[in-house]
Design a protein around this motif. Structure first.
Motif, mmCIF file in Angstrom:
data_model
loop_
_atom_site.group_PDB
_atom_site.id
_atom_site.type_symbol
_atom_site.label_atom_id
_atom_site.label_comp_id
_atom_site.label_asym_id
_atom_site.label_seq_id
_atom_site.Cartn_x
_atom_site.Cartn_y
_atom_site.Cartn_z
ATOM 1 N N THR A 231 0.692 -1.331 0.033
ATOM 2 C CA THR A 231 0.144 0.115 -0.146
ATOM 3 C C THR A 231 0.984 1.193 -0.108
ATOM 4 O OG1 THR A 231 -0.160 -0.351 2.278
ATOM 5 C CG2 THR A 231 -2.107 -1.208 0.874
ATOM 6 N N SER A 232 0.389 2.437 0.688
ATOM 7 C CA SER A 232 0.857 3.598 0.603
ATOM 8 C C SER A 232 0.850 4.456 1.887
ATOM 9 C CB SER A 232 0.484 4.379 -0.583
ATOM 10 O OG SER A 232 -0.789 4.711 -0.388
ATOM 11 N N SER A 233 1.311 5.827 1.785
ATOM 12 C CA SER A 233 0.635 6.489 3.042
ATOM 13 C C SER A 233 -0.311 6.625 3.351
ATOM 14 C CB SER A 233 1.356 7.871 2.865
ATOM 15 O OG SER A 233 1.056 8.502 1.754
ATOM 16 N N ARG B 219 4.105 18.486 16.466
ATOM 17 C CA ARG B 219 4.384 19.891 15.660
ATOM 18 C C ARG B 219 4.121 19.678 14.293
ATOM 19 N NH1 ARG B 219 8.970 22.157 13.877
ATOM 20 N NH2 ARG B 219 10.206 20.615 15.197
ATOM 21 N N ARG B 220 4.613 18.575 13.753
ATOM 22 C CA ARG B 220 4.483 18.390 12.294
ATOM 23 C C ARG B 220 4.512 16.840 12.123
ATOM 24 N NH1 ARG B 220 9.643 20.845 8.914
ATOM 25 N NH2 ARG B 220 8.618 20.334 6.747
ATOM 26 N N VAL B 221 3.790 16.558 11.182
ATOM 27 C CA VAL B 221 3.666 14.795 10.862
ATOM 28 C C VAL B 221 3.937 15.048 9.436
ATOM 29 C CG1 VAL B 221 2.213 13.247 10.807
ATOM 30 C CG2 VAL B 221 2.067 14.732 12.638
ATOM 31 N N MET B 222 4.702 13.966 8.987
ATOM 32 C CA MET B 222 5.315 13.751 7.453
ATOM 33 C C MET B 222 4.895 12.073 7.198
ATOM 34 S SD MET B 222 8.830 15.886 7.721
ATOM 35 C CE MET B 222 9.025 15.796 5.909
ATOM 36 N N ALA B 223 4.530 12.034 5.879
ATOM 37 C CA ALA B 223 4.412 10.497 5.485
ATOM 38 C C ALA B 223 4.670 10.380 4.118
ATOM 39 C CB ALA B 223 2.936 10.027 5.800
ATOM 40 N N PRO B 224 5.752 9.797 3.571
ATOM 41 C CA PRO B 224 6.170 9.716 2.183
ATOM 42 C C PRO B 224 5.635 8.379 1.630
ATOM 43 C CG PRO B 224 8.251 9.048 3.503
ATOM 44 C CD PRO B 224 6.947 9.454 4.555
ATOM 45 N N ASP B 225 5.388 8.199 0.313
ATOM 46 C CA ASP B 225 5.168 7.197 -0.412
ATOM 47 C C ASP B 225 6.279 6.654 -0.971
ATOM 48 O OD1 ASP B 225 2.411 7.329 -0.075
ATOM 49 O OD2 ASP B 225 1.889 7.870 -2.135
ATOM 50 N N PHE B 226 6.869 5.482 -0.636
ATOM 51 C CA PHE B 226 8.341 5.108 -1.013
ATOM 52 C C PHE B 226 8.191 4.972 -2.520
ATOM 53 C CE2 PHE B 226 8.202 2.821 3.371
ATOM 54 C CZ PHE B 226 9.249 3.679 3.906
ATOM 55 N N LEU B 227 9.433 4.757 -3.001
ATOM 56 C CA LEU B 227 9.533 4.784 -4.453
ATOM 57 C C LEU B 227 8.989 3.296 -4.992
ATOM 58 C CD1 LEU B 227 11.131 5.879 -6.841
ATOM 59 C CD2 LEU B 227 13.059 4.396 -6.619
ATOM 60 N N GLY B 228 7.905 3.475 -6.051
ATOM 61 C CA GLY B 228 7.295 2.420 -6.521
ATOM 62 C C GLY B 228 6.168 2.147 -5.589
ATOM 63 N N PHE B 229 5.567 3.035 -4.906
ATOM 64 C CA PHE B 229 4.383 2.724 -3.914
ATOM 65 C C PHE B 229 3.343 3.962 -4.289
ATOM 66 C CE2 PHE B 229 7.302 0.186 -2.153
ATOM 67 C CZ PHE B 229 6.850 -1.140 -1.703
#
Length: 569
Positions: free
Chosen positions: A73-75, A90-100
């Motif tokens: 799946t993904s973020s 304070r800050r929330v980050m969530a990347p989609d990996f390469l290929g996802f």
């Protein structure tokens, strides 16, 4: 028959094409559209576009959190827990990996865990994040293990640029010994077979295989399945699934690195586990507690499967927030309270009481802070030692300075020579000063000049039996003559006494006419002096004949001083 075969092949090809492309991904749901547009950003990594969520939270003094999703799946997996995370950080980050998900999916690419870890570090460095908490799941667990191993390696060399404050793992393959991939995953790993199966997958096969990892009572809705499949089919992502699954053999290859870091790290680590997980069965809990010292784990209800953040988001976040309360948030003005950890209603295996867990977490946090301070001290000591042992750079002397030094030395020598040779001439007249200077120059030239006598001078000296002395050597000969005069007078007196005694004892055989006159004196000559004795200034007489004994005694030279008696013509 030939026509029948062609029609059958055409029909099979048409049915296969319809099967592969039907049903096509449905339209995105509202939740997916909001997720794709709100606080969505993109970054370029290795010439590929990476999608990531970056949204500010409500607490200004709280740290930054990065969420790492799982396979396939993904973020979008963090949709249900996203609002609660924004209230605590304070800050929330969530990347989609390469290929996802919504990131690029190159077909001719070798996908690895180490590259995905590079992607996360690149993103955090791009956003100037220096301290971070990590929340990971499944595939993201392995990426977080690699990030944690890098952090520990950099601590040995000094203070790392990116400081990991804590790591929380959801269900995933932390240990290859307790991880059991699904049959479809094992089939997709087979060369060539996996490529064919990837093309034959559709929404129905996806629902069957993907739904099996969820709990029986917590299955996703049809809309959720469509959203998941839409993100997988984006940019033909279903065709690269066999390449993405290469993380499974990579886990076994890096087993000791990624498992060992969990045993050695001082970073606070926690696990939130759903026991109804066919990929990680309940034996994982006992294995984790046996392998990891001071293991910290929260076990959810028994019907929660492989996706606890989607199946039971409330209890999952409650367990995570209880873990965070044991940690001091960096940047907070006041110390964080340490309330009791509340556990879920149903658990598996034996679990220590909450107070013991709190105490252990405090100790681990203190040890982590001590390790950081000791690492900084060691780094300073090593730099000081390097500075001490550094060689002092030699100052290169330019040729101009060397020439000046030589000139000054020569001038000093000339001054010393002039000081020794010069006589104080303050009270003397000019004429006497000039005379002394001329004499001084003559002495210098006489000392330095060493002339060789010519052949004519040598022949004339042999005839006259006088040594050849050049004008430059006369002063030295005169000095030798002055020192040798008293010695020669004593020797002449001794010779005269010997002669008189011999004349008395032995009468002369020759006639008196041949004897020398009574008033005549014996001439004594000096071989190495240019001046003659005062007694030798008388005119030389003709040669006279003496008897044999007298001649021997007279002409016999002294071996020491080289003096001879008698006339020598």
């Amino acid at each position: 028959m030939a026509a029948f075969k062609t029609y059958t092949f055409m029909l099979l090809g048409l049915l296969l094409a319809v099967y592969l492309n039907y049903p096509a991904p449905s339209n995105m749901s509202n939740n997916l559209i909001v997720w794709k547009t709100k606080a969505a950003k993109a970054i370029i990594f290795n010439k590929n576009k990476i999608f990531y969520k970056d949204e500010p939270g409500t607490k200004l003094n709280a740290p930054v959190l990065v969420c790492l999703h799982g396979f396939p799946t993904s973020s979008y997996d963090w949709l249900k827990v996203w609002p609660g995370l924004l209230q605590k950080f304070r800050r929330v980050m969530a990347p989609d990996f390469l290929g996802f998900g919504l990131s690029d999916k190159p077909t001719d690419h070798n996908y690895t865990i180490t590259e995905q870890a590079d992607l996360v570090e690149h993103l955090l460095h791009y956003q100037r994040v220096k301290e971070v908490h990590i929340l990971a799941h499944d595939y993201g667990d392995t990426v977080a293990q690699e990030l944690l191993a890098r952090y520990e390696d950099r601590l040995k060399d000094g203070v790392p640029k990116l400081i990991i404050k804590s790591v929380c793992f959801l269900n995933g393959g932390l240990f290859p010994d307790t991880n059991f991939p699904q049959p479809i995953q094992q089939a997709l790993l087979v060369p060539y077979v996996g490529d064919v199966l990837a093309r034959l997958t559709n929404i129905y096969t996806f629902k069957r295989s993907f739904g099996s990892v969820f709990g029986p009572d917590t299955q996703p809705t049809d809309e959720d399945f469509d959203d998941f499949w839409t993100l997988i089919r984006n940019s033909d992502g279903n065709l690269i699934i066999p390449k993405l699954l290469q993380y499974i053999p990579e886990r076994t290859a890096q087993k000791y690195r990624w498992t060992g870091v969990l045993q050695k790290t001082k970073v606070p680590v926690h696990v939130i586990y759903g026991p109804a997980d066919p990929v990680n069965p309940p034996g994982f809990v006992s294995f984790y507690r046996d392998i990891i010292p001071d293991a910290s784990i929260s076990v959810l209800e028994g019907h929660i499967g492989h996706y606890p953040q989607w199946e039971d988001s409330a209890n999952c976040m409650a367990a995570y927030f209880n873990f965070l309360r044991t940690l001091p948030f960096s940047g907070s003005p006041q110390s964080q309270p340490t309330p009791k950890i509340t556990t879920s209603t149903r658990t598996t295996g034996q679990k220590p009481p909450p107070k013991v867990v709190l105490e252990k977490m405090k100790v681990r946090q203190e040890e982590a802070e001590r390790a950081k301070s000791s690492a900084a001290d060691k780094h300073k000591e090593t730099q000081q030692k390097k500075d001490e042992h550094r060689p002092v750079p030699k100052v290169a002397v330019s040729p101009t300075t060397m020439k000046e030094k030589i000139k000054s030395a020569k001038e000093m020598e000339k001054r010393r020579a002039d000081a020794t040779s010069k006589v104080t001439t303050k009270d003397l007249p000019k004429e006497e000063i000039l005379e002394k200077k001329s004499k001084h120059e003559q002495v210098k030239t006489q000392k330095t000049s060493k002339e060789v006598p010519s052949l004519k001078e040598i022949k004339s000296s042999i005839k006259n039996k006088k040594p050849v002395i050049k004008e430059a050597q006369k002063p030295m000969a005169q000095q030798e003559e002055k020192t040798s005069e008293p010695k020669q007078k004593d020797k002449l007196a001794k010779v005269k006494q010997v002669k008189t005694e011999q004349e008395r004892k032995k009468p002369l055989t020759k006639t008196s006419s041949e004897q020398p006159p009574s008033g005549e004196k014996v001439n004594v000559k000096k071989p190495h002096s240019s001046k003659t004795h005062p007694e030798e200034k008388s005119e030389e007489t003709k040669p006279r004949k003496l008897d044999a004994d007298n001649l021997k005694n007279v002409n016999k030279p002294d071996s020491k001083d080289g003096v001879s008696l008698g006339d020598k013509n």
